[in-house]
Motif scaffolding. Structure first.
Motif, PDB file in Angstrom:
ATOM      1  N   ARG A   1       0.833  -1.202   0.000  1.00 56.16           N
ATOM      2  CA  ARG A   1       0.000   0.000   0.000  1.00 56.16           C
ATOM      3  C   ARG A   1       0.877   1.265   0.000  1.00 56.16           C
ATOM      4  O   ARG A   1       0.639   2.201  -0.769  1.00 56.16           O
ATOM      5  N   LEU A   2       1.888   1.280   0.846  1.00 58.93           N
ATOM      6  CA  LEU A   2       2.733   2.473   0.955  1.00 58.93           C
ATOM      7  C   LEU A   2       3.698   2.621  -0.224  1.00 58.93           C
ATOM      8  O   LEU A   2       4.287   3.682  -0.409  1.00 58.93           O
ATOM      9  N   SER A   3       3.864   1.559  -1.015  1.00 56.89           N
ATOM     10  CA  SER A   3       4.726   1.664  -2.200  1.00 56.89           C
ATOM     11  C   SER A   3       4.012   2.350  -3.357  1.00 56.89           C
ATOM     12  O   SER A   3       4.644   2.712  -4.347  1.00 56.89           O
ATOM     13  N   ASP A   4       2.700   2.532  -3.217  1.00 59.91           N
ATOM     14  CA  ASP A   4       1.915   3.189  -4.260  1.00 59.91           C
ATOM     15  C   ASP A   4       2.050   4.707  -4.113  1.00 59.91           C
ATOM     16  O   ASP A   4       1.643   5.272  -3.095  1.00 59.91           O
ATOM     17  N   PRO A   5       2.601   5.397  -5.118  1.00 61.03           N
ATOM     18  CA  PRO A   5       2.759   6.856  -5.014  1.00 61.03           C
ATOM     19  C   PRO A   5       1.439   7.579  -4.789  1.00 61.03           C
ATOM     20  O   PRO A   5       1.397   8.609  -4.113  1.00 61.03           O
ATOM     21  N   ALA A   6       0.347   7.038  -5.371  1.00 61.86           N
ATOM     22  CA  ALA A   6      -0.952   7.692  -5.218  1.00 61.86           C
ATOM     23  C   ALA A   6      -1.405   7.667  -3.762  1.00 61.86           C
ATOM     24  O   ALA A   6      -2.000   8.634  -3.266  1.00 61.86           O
ATOM     25  N   VAL A   7      -1.139   6.560  -3.067  1.00 60.27           N
ATOM     26  CA  VAL A   7      -1.512   6.458  -1.650  1.00 60.27           C
ATOM     27  C   VAL A   7      -0.684   7.438  -0.826  1.00 60.27           C
ATOM     28  O   VAL A   7      -1.223   8.174   0.023  1.00 60.27           O
ATOM     29  N   ARG A   8       0.614   7.466  -1.075  1.00 58.87           N
ATOM     30  CA  ARG A   8       1.467   8.388  -0.315  1.00 58.87           C
ATOM     31  C   ARG A   8       1.078   9.842  -0.571  1.00 58.87           C
ATOM     32  O   ARG A   8       1.041  10.664   0.357  1.00 58.87           O
TER      33      ARG A   8
ATOM     34  N   ASP B   1     -10.667   9.340  -0.698  1.00 60.91           N
ATOM     35  CA  ASP B   1      -9.441   8.575  -0.938  1.00 60.91           C
ATOM     36  C   ASP B   1      -8.552   8.567   0.297  1.00 60.91           C
ATOM     37  O   ASP B   1      -7.959   7.544   0.655  1.00 60.91           O
ATOM     38  N   PHE B   2      -8.451   9.738   0.965  1.00 62.11           N
ATOM     39  CA  PHE B   2      -7.619   9.799   2.170  1.00 62.11           C
ATOM     40  C   PHE B   2      -8.131   8.831   3.230  1.00 62.11           C
ATOM     41  O   PHE B   2      -7.356   8.067   3.823  1.00 62.11           O
ATOM     42  N   TRP B   3      -9.443   8.889   3.488  1.00 61.21           N
ATOM     43  CA  TRP B   3      -9.990   8.043   4.552  1.00 61.21           C
ATOM     44  C   TRP B   3      -9.830   6.569   4.216  1.00 61.21           C
ATOM     45  O   TRP B   3      -9.535   5.749   5.081  1.00 61.21           O
TER      46      TRP B   3
END
Length: 433
Positions: free
Chosen positions: A261-268, A283-285
């Motif tokens: 999950r944290l490797s996804d730039p969009a999530v970060r 998306d944030f929540w």
């Protein structure tokens, strides 16, 4: 769109001759360009007026796959252009035949309409009503019979004309259907010829395994999250060593999910924008709840490993003889398993508080824990299912799932894993000893 063959009622020869001709012209132009490029490369390869290191290096590049690829592309596009040319000529013929059949159908329809009108008039002849009437004398009877016979013969003849006209119209439409089948067969044949001609111009479409691997790569976070949720549920359902094994698998899957999950730039970016730009959107929540859930899911495994290593280190310190690396690893593994077994059997403090005073607290607590874990497995499974079947993706369901996961993480999971983390810290810091 206007029906080009209104009297047939369908289009037995669909296609745009102008579009086919335009595409064929473009392919032909490309063929000419490739031929010129291939000739130019050959000239440069054989050119003797250009010498030196640069010339040698350039010719070495030209001696690679470029000439061969140019030649293959030229041959492929030439075959495709020829196939398109053949299809254009065939389509022109089919559409010409369709126009003729449509004209025949119009004439046949006109004859049918005339025959139907004639039948209508013949059926309305009053002499047909003379049947079964009685007459006072033979002459009147003979006259009535003659008129009835004539009217009946006219009606039968009109009906025969209707049948003949209908049969003729049907035969024309059957010929049109045969034309449609021939058109479709030729179209498939030409399409296969074009496909065969150009199969070297682009990489082949990946097979089912390649597609599956691509899908897994695109949706790895959701898949790992589903594995973590389901194995976490199985850890509660199953007892003994199997349940402990599933507990460790669930924790490992949670750690892998968090990393993915944290490797996804969009999530970060979503998490960063929330705190730097105030974009606390859906998306944030969703991402925040996911990160929190993954982190909590890691706690049992991290706690077991930490307590196992700590216990192994203390045992090594108290040992009177030297221990090998194998001994250290075996000790750490054994104590990790023992710690995991204790964690698996520990009560959730929030569940214990909720069921206090119940007739059967142990049974009620187990039902709550299974329900909470089952809800996590359900939302995780939905996350993977919507990736697999796009029609299942729904904003409302997503929001409900995020709310359920958030409530679970902030209540029962938070309490249970928080207690595990606190006990682990006490063990590591040797509090109470």
């Amino acid at each position: 769109m206007t029906q080009p063959y209104p009297h047939l009622g369908f289009n037995p020869a669909p296609g745009n001759i102008s579009a086919v001709s335009a595409l064929k012209a473009k392919l032909t132009a490309s063929v000419d360009t490739l031929a010129k490029a291939h000739r130019l490369v050959q000239q440069l390869q054989s050119c003797s007026s250009w010498e030196g290191d640069a010339a040698v290096a350039f010719r070495e590049e030209l001696d690679g796959v470029l000439p061969d690829n140019l030649k293959k592309a030229h041959t492929s596009l030439l075959k495709a252009a020829d196939a398109l040319d053949g299809w254009g000529r065939a389509l022109h013929g089919y559409q010409g035949d369709a126009k003729k059949l449509d004209a025949e159908a119009k004439a046949a329809q006109d004859k049918f309409d005339v025959a139907k009108e004639r039948e209508k008039n013949a059926s309305n002849n009053p002499d047909l009503k003379l049947a079964h009437q009685t007459f006072d004398d033979a002459a009147s009877l003979q006259n009535a019979q003659a008129r009835l016979d004539k009217a009946t013969a006219a009606l039968n003849d009109a009906r025969g004309s209707v049948t003949d006209a209908q049969d003729h119209l049907s035969s024309i439409k059957r010929r049109a259907r045969d034309l449609e089948s021939e058109h479709s067969s030729t179209a498939r044949s030409k399409a296969n010829s074009i496909r065969d001609a150009t199969d070297k111009l682009a990489p082949e479409e990946p097979g089912w395994f390649g597609k599956a691997m691509d899908w897994l790569d695109d949706n790895l976070t959701d898949v790992l999250g589903t594995v973590a949720a389901i194995t976490g549920l199985l850890a509660l359902i199953l007892s003994g060593p199997i349940g402990v094994a599933f507990l460790l698998i669930a924790a490992t899957a949670s750690a892998a999910t968090l990393a993915s999950r944290l490797s996804d730039p969009a999530v970060r970016a979503s998490l960063k924008d929330a705190f730097t730009k105030g974009e606390f959107d859906a998306d944030f929540w969703s991402n925040a709840v996911g990160v929190a859930g993954d982190t909590l899911g890691m706690v049992p495994g991290v706690g077991a490993v930490a307590r196992g290593i700590n216990g192994a280190a203390r045992s090594a310190g108290a040992a009177t003889e030297a221990l090998t690396l194998t001994d250290h690893l075996a000790s750490a593994g054994s104590k990790t398993w023992l710690a995991a077994n204790r964690i698996a059997g520990a009560d959730n403090p929030l569940t214990t508080w909720v069921v206090r005073g119940a007739a059967n607290p142990e049974r009620a607590g187990r039902m709550i824990d299974l329900g909470v874990a089952g809800a996590g497995a359900a939302t995780g499974t939905y996350g993977t299912a919507k990736d697999l079947i796009g029609a299942l993706d729904d904003d409302t369901v997503n929001s409900v799932g995020t709310g359920m996961d958030g409530a679970r993480a902030g209540s029962f999971d938070g309490a249970g894993h928080g207690a595990t983390a606190l006990k682990t810290l006490k063990v590591l810091l040797d509090v109470g000893h």
